[in-house]
Design a protein around this motif. Structure first.
Motif: not given
Length: 404
Positions: A114-131, A162-172
């Motif tokens: 969640r901190n990494e999502l916040e750092r890269t401003k990716g938390n608007v469109k992406y979520k961390a999951v505990t699945t 498999r077949g699930i897009p996993i987030w790596c990083w978000s651009c500004q």
């Protein structure tokens, strides 16, 4: 200087997983040693995976000492047990770094993601999951990872991740870099159509023209195969494993042509070119990029890491780069145990994928030294750490294997 000195492995010690090949010299002829020896060599040559070469003269050695050669060959070349290779008895938790700014993020908690999502401003469109808590979805996936907000838990569970897009990083600008392991190819038409419908649905969660565009890139078709990488590196490595000055001067005369013929630099060029293409799509075209690979744990790791090194200044700091390696490679499920062939079980799985990344980063460090907080010395130490049994970081195939 003494505080940085390794207290377990000496300068001239060779760890088991660092041994690449052992040759014996019989009547001035060099022969690869495998299995039980009928005759003991006059000289022993050990080629190491970190490109060191050791020569041991046995001509004047006592017979009972020479007999140890059989044991050396046996222990270094035969398949090994994991528990006998790593110094588990010496392993202890690393001291906690109290300086939060320079601490390597381990990505083993939901908060880290969640901190990494916040750092890269990716938390608007992406979520961390505990699945995947308890590794119920897949043993290759990390406990926690990030997916597009629209992706449901049922979708993640359907094909075991498999077949699930996993987030790596978000651009500004909001464009994101994602990776995905390909679904298994099915012979049955109905199953194949179900998979296609599933993937189309997944793509639609990311691609929403004209504002949200998605470009997929199948790395297995656009980059060299792991076998090609291994073949090129094997040839490249031979240029450094020289036995004497005669060989050195013979090689030196045609060094550049020999280097080019290995194809190693060509592979580096292609990988860097691909990373630049991805970076330009993210920044200039504001397009989401989805990297696809069979397992998404080899070339996906290389390209996603390089893109982040190129585009994110944090990844060019020492702690940022270490966090990047932890995120994309260690937690990301790169098969270090198989790719480094630590156990000598299967040469087919061996490929210097992580070393390829380090060499690509080295090229960038050479071109833009002020942009990096670390030097080639740091990269060299990092590559050497692959073969030192006191670090568990680069020793397992997955976080699950390490945890169990």
């Amino acid at each position: 200087e003494s505080q940085f000195k390794n207290k377990i492995v000496g300068e001239n010690d060779i760890t088991l997983q660092c041994v690449d090949q052992i040759y014996g010299v019989f009547d001035e002829k060099k022969k690869l040693l495998t299995g039980q020896l009928r005759k003991y060599p006059e000289k022993l040559i050990i080629y190491c995976k970190d490109l060191r070469v050791f020569h041991f003269c046995l001509r004047y050695t006592k017979e009972e000492e020479v007999k140890r050669v059989n044991g050396i060959v046996h222990h270094s070349q035969t398949p090994k047990l994991l528990k006998r290779l790593f110094l588990f008895s010496y392993a202890s938790a690393a001291p906690n770094n109290t300086d939060g700014k320079n601490q390597t993020v381990m990505f083993d908690t939901l908060e880290d993601w969640r901190n990494e999502l916040e750092r890269t401003k990716g938390n608007v469109k992406y979520k961390a999951v505990t699945t995947n808590e308890g590794y119920v979805v897949s043993e290759k996936l990390p406990l926690y990872f990030v997916v597009p907000i629209c992706v449901s838990e049922e979708s993640i569970l359907k094909y075991e991740g498999r077949g699930i897009p996993i987030w790596c990083w978000s651009c500004q600008n909001g464009a994101a870099l994602l990776k995905m392991s390909a679904l298994p190819k099915e012979q049955d038409d109905s199953t194949s159509q179900m998979q296609k419908a599933f993937l189309d649905g997944i793509y639609k969660t990311i691609s929403k023209p004209p504002y949200e565009l998605l470009k997929t890139d199948d790395l297995s078709s656009s980059l060299p195969s792991l076998q090609d990488i291994q073949t090129a590196y094997t040839k490249f490595k031979q240029l450094f494993l020289l036995d004497n000055s005669t060989e050195f001067w013979a090689t030196d005369v045609k060094w550049f042509s020999l280097l080019e013929s290995t194809n190693w630099l060509e592979i580096i060029r292609r990988v860097l070119k691909k990373a630049i293409e991805v970076a330009e799509c993210l920044e200039r075209q504001q397009t989401n990029i989805l990297l696809i690979e069979e397992s998404a744990t080899d070339l996906c790791c290389v390209i996603s890491s390089l893109v982040q090194v190129m585009m994110d200044s944090h990844s060019r700091t020492k702690s940022g780069f270490q966090s990047l390696i932890q995120k994309e490679w260690v937690v990301g499920g790169h098969s270090f145990l198989d790719r480094c062939n630590h156990l000598h079980k299967s040469d087919k799985e061996e490929a210097p994928v992580f070393l390829l990344l380090l060499d690509c980063v080295w090229q960038l460090v050479q071109q833009y030294p002020p942009a990096f907080e670390f030097t080639e010395t740091y990269l060299t130490v990092l590559s050497d750490s692959l073969y030192v049994p006191i670090f568990s970081t680069f020793f397992f195939n997955s976080q699950h294997q390490k945890d169990t």
